[in-house]
Design an enzyme around this catalytic site. Structure first.
Site, PDB file in Angstrom:
ATOM      1  N   GLY A   2      33.389   5.265  28.614  1.00 14.83           N
ATOM      2  CA  GLY A   2      34.196   6.775  28.977  1.00 14.83           C
ATOM      3  C   GLY A   2      33.132   7.869  29.243  1.00 14.83           C
TER       4      GLY A   2
ATOM      5  N   TRP B 209      32.860  12.256  29.535  1.00  8.04           N
ATOM      6  CA  TRP B 209      33.038  13.131  28.433  1.00  8.04           C
ATOM      7  C   TRP B 209      34.296  14.211  28.886  1.00  8.04           C
ATOM      8  CZ3 TRP B 209      31.971  17.243  31.230  1.00  8.04           C
ATOM      9  CH2 TRP B 209      30.858  17.339  32.301  1.00  8.04           C
ATOM     10  N   ASN B 210      34.662  14.218  30.071  1.00  9.59           N
ATOM     11  CA  ASN B 210      35.644  15.167  30.571  1.00  9.59           C
ATOM     12  C   ASN B 210      37.157  15.051  30.200  1.00  9.59           C
ATOM     13  OD1 ASN B 210      35.995  13.142  32.181  1.00  9.59           O
ATOM     14  ND2 ASN B 210      36.389  14.386  34.044  1.00  9.59           N
TER      15      ASN B 210
ATOM     16  N   LYS C  94      33.981   2.406  24.196  1.00  7.54           N
ATOM     17  CA  LYS C  94      32.605   3.597  24.036  1.00  7.54           C
ATOM     18  C   LYS C  94      32.868   4.782  24.694  1.00  7.54           C
ATOM     19  CE  LYS C  94      28.460   4.370  25.852  1.00  7.54           C
ATOM     20  NZ  LYS C  94      28.854   5.839  25.469  1.00  7.54           N
ATOM     21  N   PRO C  95      33.228   5.879  24.020  1.00  2.31           N
ATOM     22  CA  PRO C  95      33.318   6.999  24.440  1.00  2.31           C
ATOM     23  C   PRO C  95      31.999   7.884  24.749  1.00  2.31           C
ATOM     24  CG  PRO C  95      33.536   7.080  22.202  1.00  2.31           C
ATOM     25  CD  PRO C  95      33.542   5.731  22.419  1.00  2.31           C
TER      26      PRO C  95
ATOM     27  N   GLU D 100      28.709   9.980  24.543  1.00  4.91           N
ATOM     28  CA  GLU D 100      28.210  10.363  23.303  1.00  4.91           C
ATOM     29  C   GLU D 100      28.477  11.743  23.198  1.00  4.91           C
ATOM     30  OE1 GLU D 100      25.146   9.679  26.795  1.00  4.91           O
ATOM     31  OE2 GLU D 100      26.933   8.988  25.900  1.00  4.91           O
TER      32      GLU D 100
ATOM     33  N   LEU E 160      28.183 -12.300  36.314  1.00  4.84           N
ATOM     34  CA  LEU E 160      29.560 -12.175  37.345  1.00  4.84           C
ATOM     35  C   LEU E 160      30.923 -11.645  36.616  1.00  4.84           C
ATOM     36  CD1 LEU E 160      29.428 -15.000  39.942  1.00  4.84           C
ATOM     37  CD2 LEU E 160      28.653 -12.956  40.200  1.00  4.84           C
TER      38      LEU E 160
ATOM     39  N   GLU F 133      34.907   3.974  37.961  1.00  4.38           N
ATOM     40  CA  GLU F 133      35.644   5.028  38.709  1.00  4.38           C
ATOM     41  C   GLU F 133      34.531   6.184  38.358  1.00  4.38           C
ATOM     42  OE1 GLU F 133      39.901   4.223  38.747  1.00  4.38           O
ATOM     43  OE2 GLU F 133      38.597   5.648  39.294  1.00  4.38           O
TER      44      GLU F 133
ATOM     45  N   CYS G 129      36.349  14.504  38.425  1.00  3.22           N
ATOM     46  CA  CYS G 129      35.742  13.856  39.151  1.00  3.22           C
ATOM     47  C   CYS G 129      36.473  13.903  40.547  1.00  3.22           C
ATOM     48  CB  CYS G 129      35.662  12.394  38.744  1.00  3.22           C
ATOM     49  SG  CYS G 129      37.346  12.078  38.301  1.00  3.22           S
TER      50      CYS G 129
ATOM     51  N   GLU H  11      27.644  16.539  43.720  1.00  3.31           N
ATOM     52  CA  GLU H  11      28.557  16.604  43.034  1.00  3.31           C
ATOM     53  C   GLU H  11      27.851  17.610  41.744  1.00  3.31           C
ATOM     54  OE1 GLU H  11      31.686  14.170  40.174  1.00  3.31           O
ATOM     55  OE2 GLU H  11      29.522  13.682  39.836  1.00  3.31           O
TER      56      GLU H  11
ATOM     57  N   GLU I  60      42.784   2.458  38.559  1.00  7.95           N
ATOM     58  CA  GLU I  60      43.627   2.395  37.310  1.00  7.95           C
ATOM     59  C   GLU I  60      44.901   2.843  37.860  1.00  7.95           C
ATOM     60  OE1 GLU I  60      40.119   3.146  34.004  1.00  7.95           O
ATOM     61  OE2 GLU I  60      40.722   5.029  35.252  1.00  7.95           O
TER      62      GLU I  60
END
Ligand code: TXE
Length: 487
Positions: free
Chosen positions: A145, A147-148, A171-172, A174, A239, A245, A279, A384, A461
């Site tokens: 993931g 952080w937002n 895993k979020p 850090e 593979l 995202e 994003c 960005e 998603e």
């Protein structure tokens, strides 16, 4: 507080683990210590997830669905507590964490919990035979993931993965190790088997261990384009399936027949919500020349009324950006914009007092910024920024603005404002983006697919569209006659 791993249904100790301090962006004071997962942790997590996968895939869709729906209920029952944790960890206003973050996580669990029982294959009649297909789970999936939107991102990955019969290791980022642990606890309290949803903590090195692990069948990342490319490459040798995202630099186009008040509302939402750390934000705001002055006047007046301050205060509109390093990155873009000759119409400075006169000089605060007199080639209009920086670009003709809007490596999102509904659809159909809006912006109902084209990612998603990214289709031919052999 200690933010450790959540493996096989319980929190682990952080002993003998490399660690780092997790800070509150609004104060830059420590929230607690987080502990990197090591190789043994990853192996233990994979073994636990593998065990849970076999229990979980043997359940019916309805049985799986019940656990997801129960988890959603539990999240909703803990919304105040989890929303405050998210605000302290991310720096976003509590009003947002309460209205969006925890709720949209629960929406995803409820939605996929509700459709789990109806995930099925097809049947086809054949000559003296029939065939059917089975959307089978992939196995142990890894979610990584950004952080937002920590808990929303975790649930947007876990809900479809688990509904399809997979297990997940998440895993979020850090920078935000907190709320994924709350989701893991909620799954256990809802009756999920131990090991079905695990959390490992750490930076990109831990993420890479998940990507490289031979027993992990799929990786779903929410993150930057740069990381997306590393993960895509890392998944290639085995593979592995990937969903990416990634970032964006999306256009928001306002035609001269648009309702200006609504268009300005959308431009504010598309640039200053969550401190601009979204994003899909519409950071290239194309305005048709005839309405430029009226649009700018209202945009400036309403932007300067945005209440920047203590994110834990329910009256706050905009909180602190994620880290001091990210604040410097955003400030450097603002300097680049000025150096390139764009006009900083308002904002872009570091306030020392918030809208209630409180001292916020220690936090990562910046006032919402608007640039005018921009050129498409300027860095602020191409890169960005992932901060509260809006660039105004002027256009005259429909064909011209479509060409300029598509002139980007990104293709995540796009928005069009017009009261000419034919033009709205005509223009949106030509924009190279995966997630689009006509006369609104950044509304992401769970029923609609979310995701990008071009370098903004692959896969989707949310909605039924997510099912294909967490299953592999098996087709079965059943002979009802004899085998017809030429010899
Ligand atoms: O991303 P990073 P950040 C994008 C947003 C911006 C970025 C900000 O547009 O570009 O994300 O998030 C892990 N192997 N989106 O700074 O640095 C890292 O530890 C494996 C898009 O967090 O890419 C973290 O957990 N993992 C989005 C995660 O990748 C690695 C919504 C992301 O980190 C790794 C939100 C590696 N080599 C933000 N390197 C969307 N489109 O939905 C890092 N990581």
């Amino acid at each position: 507080m200690a933010y450790t791993q959540f493996i096989d249904g319980e929190l682990t100790s952080g002993a003998q683990r490399e660690s780092w301090i997790n800070y509150n962006p609004a104060t830059n004071l420590p929230l607690g210590e987080a502990f990197h997962a090591n190789a043994q942790d990853i192996d233990a997590t994979v073994a636990s997830a593998e065990k849970a996968f076999h229990t979980w895939r043997a359940k019916t869709g309805a049985e799986r669905g019940r656990v997801l729906v129960k988890t959603a209920e539990i999240l909703r029952s803990r919304i105040e507590q989890i929303a405050l944790l998210e605000t302290q960890d991310v720096g976003k206003p509590i009003a947002e964490s309460l209205a969006v973050d925890v709720s949209s996580a629960a929406d995803a669990l409820e939605y996929f919990g509700g459709i789990a029982a109806s995930i099925h294959g097809d049947y086809v009649d054949l000559k003296n035979a029939f065939g059917y297909t089975r959307p089978e789970p992939l196995g142990v999936c890894a979610g990584i993931g950004a952080w937002n939107y920590p808990i929303q991102i975790a649930a947007w990955k876990a809900a479809p993965a688990l509904a399809c019969g997979n297990a997940m290791i998440f895993k979020p980022s850090e920078l935000t190790p907190v709320s994924a642990l709350e989701l893991a606890k909620a799954f256990m309290d809802a009756g999920a088997p131990a090991g079905l949803f695990n959390v490992v903590q750490g930076d990109g090195r831990v993420g890479a261990m998940l990507v490289d692990h031979p027993q992990i069948a799929k990786v779903s990342l929410t993150g930057s384009v740069a990381t997306g490319k590393k993960i895509y490459a890392g998944a290639a040798p085995l593979l592995k399936r990937v969903t990416l995202e990634l970032g964006g630099k999306s256009p928001l186009i306002v035609f001269d027949d648009a309702d200006i008040t609504n268009a300005v509302s959308a431009a504010l939402l598309a640039n200053f919500y969550t401190q601009g750390e979204v994003c899909s934000n519409g950071t290239r705001v194309f305005v048709q020349r005839k309405i430029l002055n009226a649009f700018l006047a209202q945009l400036k007046e309403r932007t300067e009324k945005i209440r920047v301050g203590d994110p834990a205060d329910p009256d706050t509109h905009m909180g602190a950006v994620i880290s001091a390093a990210h604040l410097e990155k955003v400030m450097s873009f603002i300097d680049a914009g000025k150096a390139a000759g764009a006009t900083l119409l308002t904002g872009g400075d570091k306030p020392v007092k918030d809208f209630k006169g409180r001292d916020i000089s220690a936090g990562n605060f910046i006032t919402p910024a608007i640039f005018t007199n921009c050129d498409d080639a300027m860095e602020i209009c191409r890169e960005e920024i992932f901060g509260p920086v809006l660039s105004i670009l002027v256009f005259d003709e429909e064909e011209e603005v479509i060409q300029r809007a598509n002139n980007s490596v990104y293709g995540l999102a796009a928005g069009v404002f017009t009261n000419d509904i034919k033009r709205g659809h005509r223009v949106i159909h030509q924009l190279q983006a995966g997630t689009c809006w006509i006369n609104n912006y950044n509304i992401t109902p769970i029923e609609l697919p979310f995701g990008g084209n071009k370098q903004s990612g692959m896969g989707r998603e949310n909605s039924l569209a997510a099912i294909q990214y967490y299953t592999q289709l098996k087709s079965v031919y059943v002979e009802l006659g004899n085998v017809d052999a030429p010899y």
